[in-house]
Design a protein around this motif. Sequence first.
Motif, PDB file in Angstrom:
ATOM      1  N   ILE A  74       0.825  -1.283   0.043  1.00 43.13           N
ATOM      2  CA  ILE A  74       0.056  -0.173   0.004  1.00 43.13           C
ATOM      3  C   ILE A  74       0.981   1.395   0.092  1.00 43.13           C
ATOM      4  O   ILE A  74       0.438   2.175  -0.605  1.00 43.13           O
ATOM      5  CB  ILE A  74      -0.861   0.311   1.502  1.00 43.13           C
TER       6      ILE A  74
ATOM      7  N   ILE B 133       2.046   1.823  -3.585  1.00 43.73           N
ATOM      8  CA  ILE B 133       1.058   2.304  -4.545  1.00 43.73           C
ATOM      9  C   ILE B 133       0.671   3.655  -4.231  1.00 43.73           C
ATOM     10  O   ILE B 133       0.425   4.388  -5.195  1.00 43.73           O
ATOM     11  CB  ILE B 133      -0.004   1.482  -4.746  1.00 43.73           C
TER      12      ILE B 133
ATOM     13  N   PHE C 264     -20.906  -6.993   3.561  1.00 45.74           N
ATOM     14  CA  PHE C 264     -21.434  -5.540   3.237  1.00 45.74           C
ATOM     15  C   PHE C 264     -22.883  -5.556   3.332  1.00 45.74           C
ATOM     16  O   PHE C 264     -23.344  -6.530   3.054  1.00 45.74           O
ATOM     17  CB  PHE C 264     -20.959  -5.041   1.828  1.00 45.74           C
TER      18      PHE C 264
ATOM     19  N   ARG D  12     -26.691  -3.936   2.068  1.00 45.37           N
ATOM     20  CA  ARG D  12     -27.402  -3.449   1.103  1.00 45.37           C
ATOM     21  C   ARG D  12     -28.683  -2.946   1.520  1.00 45.37           C
ATOM     22  O   ARG D  12     -29.426  -3.657   2.526  1.00 45.37           O
ATOM     23  CB  ARG D  12     -27.546  -4.341  -0.280  1.00 45.37           C
TER      24      ARG D  12
ATOM     25  N   TYR E 170     -20.529 -12.801   2.646  1.00 50.13           N
ATOM     26  CA  TYR E 170     -19.422 -13.438   1.710  1.00 50.13           C
ATOM     27  C   TYR E 170     -18.923 -14.832   2.495  1.00 50.13           C
ATOM     28  O   TYR E 170     -18.914 -15.573   1.566  1.00 50.13           O
ATOM     29  CB  TYR E 170     -18.413 -12.477   1.429  1.00 50.13           C
TER      30      TYR E 170
ATOM     31  N   SER F  67     -15.730 -13.880  -2.256  1.00 49.30           N
ATOM     32  CA  SER F  67     -14.798 -13.011  -1.251  1.00 49.30           C
ATOM     33  C   SER F  67     -14.572 -11.555  -1.724  1.00 49.30           C
ATOM     34  O   SER F  67     -14.214 -10.660  -0.882  1.00 49.30           O
ATOM     35  CB  SER F  67     -13.774 -13.580  -0.915  1.00 49.30           C
TER      36      SER F  67
ATOM     37  N   GLY G 187     -16.579  -9.831  -3.766  1.00 50.25           N
ATOM     38  CA  GLY G 187     -18.148  -9.301  -4.070  1.00 50.25           C
ATOM     39  C   GLY G 187     -18.130  -9.707  -5.384  1.00 50.25           C
ATOM     40  O   GLY G 187     -17.572 -10.581  -6.249  1.00 50.25           O
TER      41      GLY G 187
ATOM     42  N   VAL H 271     -20.634  -3.976  -9.966  1.00 50.78           N
ATOM     43  CA  VAL H 271     -20.076  -2.506 -10.061  1.00 50.78           C
ATOM     44  C   VAL H 271     -18.983  -2.397  -8.777  1.00 50.78           C
ATOM     45  O   VAL H 271     -18.193  -1.653  -8.969  1.00 50.78           O
ATOM     46  CB  VAL H 271     -20.994  -1.444 -10.108  1.00 50.78           C
TER      47      VAL H 271
ATOM     48  N   CYS I 184     -14.394  -5.813  -6.025  1.00 52.47           N
ATOM     49  CA  CYS I 184     -13.078  -5.331  -5.212  1.00 52.47           C
ATOM     50  C   CYS I 184     -12.101  -4.895  -6.409  1.00 52.47           C
ATOM     51  O   CYS I 184     -11.643  -5.585  -7.221  1.00 52.47           O
ATOM     52  CB  CYS I 184     -12.739  -6.388  -4.384  1.00 52.47           C
TER      53      CYS I 184
ATOM     54  N   GLY J 254      -8.961  -4.055  -5.760  1.00 49.46           N
ATOM     55  CA  GLY J 254      -7.757  -4.485  -5.431  1.00 49.46           C
ATOM     56  C   GLY J 254      -7.705  -5.968  -5.639  1.00 49.46           C
ATOM     57  O   GLY J 254      -6.546  -6.693  -5.263  1.00 49.46           O
TER      58      GLY J 254
ATOM     59  N   LEU K  47      -4.528  -7.583  -7.363  1.00 49.21           N
ATOM     60  CA  LEU K  47      -3.498  -7.022  -6.650  1.00 49.21           C
ATOM     61  C   LEU K  47      -3.314  -8.091  -5.315  1.00 49.21           C
ATOM     62  O   LEU K  47      -2.463  -8.665  -5.342  1.00 49.21           O
ATOM     63  CB  LEU K  47      -3.450  -5.774  -6.184  1.00 49.21           C
ATOM     64  N   ALA K  48      -4.438  -8.399  -4.915  1.00 50.27           N
ATOM     65  CA  ALA K  48      -4.383  -9.206  -3.464  1.00 50.27           C
ATOM     66  C   ALA K  48      -4.044 -10.556  -4.103  1.00 50.27           C
ATOM     67  O   ALA K  48      -3.020 -11.198  -3.218  1.00 50.27           O
ATOM     68  CB  ALA K  48      -5.783  -9.190  -2.964  1.00 50.27           C
TER      69      ALA K  48
END
Length: 418
Positions: free
Chosen positions: A156, A159, A300, A302, A325, A353, A355, A358, A361, A363, A366-367
């Motif tokens: 992090i 970047i 998350f 909604r 998730y 994991s 999601g 739209v 994730c 990243g 990258l993960a």
Amino acid sequence: MAEVGSPTRDDIFTDNERWGDLNDWNRTAVALHERGGIHRIERDGFQPFWAVIDHRAVLDIEKQPELFTNGPEPVLNTIESREARGMDIKTLIHMDAPDHGKYRRLTNDWFKPAAIRRLDARLTELSQQAVATLESAGGELDFAVDIALPYPLQVILKILGLPEGDYERMMMLTQQLFGGEDPDLQREELTPEVVAEVLMDFYGYFTGLTAERREQPTDDLATLIANGRIDDAPMPDLETLGYYVIIATAGHDTTSSAMAGGMRALIENPEQLDKLRADPSLVNNAVEEMIRWTAPVRHFMRTATADTEVCGQRIAAGDWLYLSYKAANLDPKVFEDPLRFDIERPNADRNVSFGYGVHFCLGAQLARNELRNLFSHVIPRIETIELAAEPTTMKTTFVGGHKTLPIRYTLTPTDGER
Ligand code: HEM
């Protein structure tokens, strides 16, 4: 004594203590699947909500961002903490159309696979450092604290283009915001005021960074955010702050939790570790299975914007839905024998994991690269490995994983040592 793995215990979503025993959490989730894909949760202190655990239903909801919005409240918080919150932060996760698309476009390309390949050299350096840490520790260390925690945070910093000297400060930000419910990770009792204080501290820090990057642009992500324009005007302050905070936080505890949880799963399933050692080309699928297994972002929320149905259950406009998730990754209808950790699982990559849709994730690639790089370097060097003490996990309902993973190990000699 708590009922262990009992299908009647649907407090796994609201009770942070339940996250202290992940195996029990997993068993309870699998038992809940037998009772249906959606569950009504009414608990003191929380606005009632629907916990969605069915894999397909989670994807269906994510595919309809207008019917199921992230606003006004995308994370499960108690009514008290929502009411007392002083300062609201606005990140991609808090946004819906049309803002979300505009803000996401700003950095989307930066995270595309071809673009993040330029980080490969840094990832390899960090993986080599991890091996060096294993070598110098002499046979015992805490994999969560000594290896999994620092690795993604260094990525992090890279970047965002921040100096390594800011490491401690970034560590505090992620731990306070994500691990806040866990007493061991708190500086003081987590009140909404403390959260606001942490945010204000970072507001000052990132305001300075923005000024610097506007004056002297470089090729880092901080420059892109500092100079970002929305509707042909500079991005407002709160949204700029939100952007830094989500990049700094979303990419840290999440990835480190997958690393430590993945390593623990290999230790507890030695035949899987043997397989990976014998055939390093399995690493990509092994990483998918680790991501399914750990699901570091637990949920998350909604909000339904119209009356509808989920898994045959009537949902009213205004209802709050919890996308689990972690439980969706344990849906026996999709993942055969879901409590088995299997690095050759043919559909491990169907995990949710990261999601979907739209908000998928930013990243994720990258993960994955971080995990693949780390395990590709570490696994070939492991000769023997076992737990040196009982690991502990973060008692948080939002993002979490291992707090400690004490290991005892021996390493294979390097060419020079043979
Ligand atoms: C194993 C590691 C990670 C996991 C499990 C994870 C998980 C998630 C999940 C579940 C979401 C929400 C998706 C949805 O609502 O459909 C998300 C969003 C996001 N993640 Fe990650 N993440 C990880 C690593 C990263 C990394 C390394 C970064 C960046 C450095 C990152 C940046 C973001 C951002 C910016 C968003 C918001 C996207 C949006 O709302 O449009 N994540 N992540």
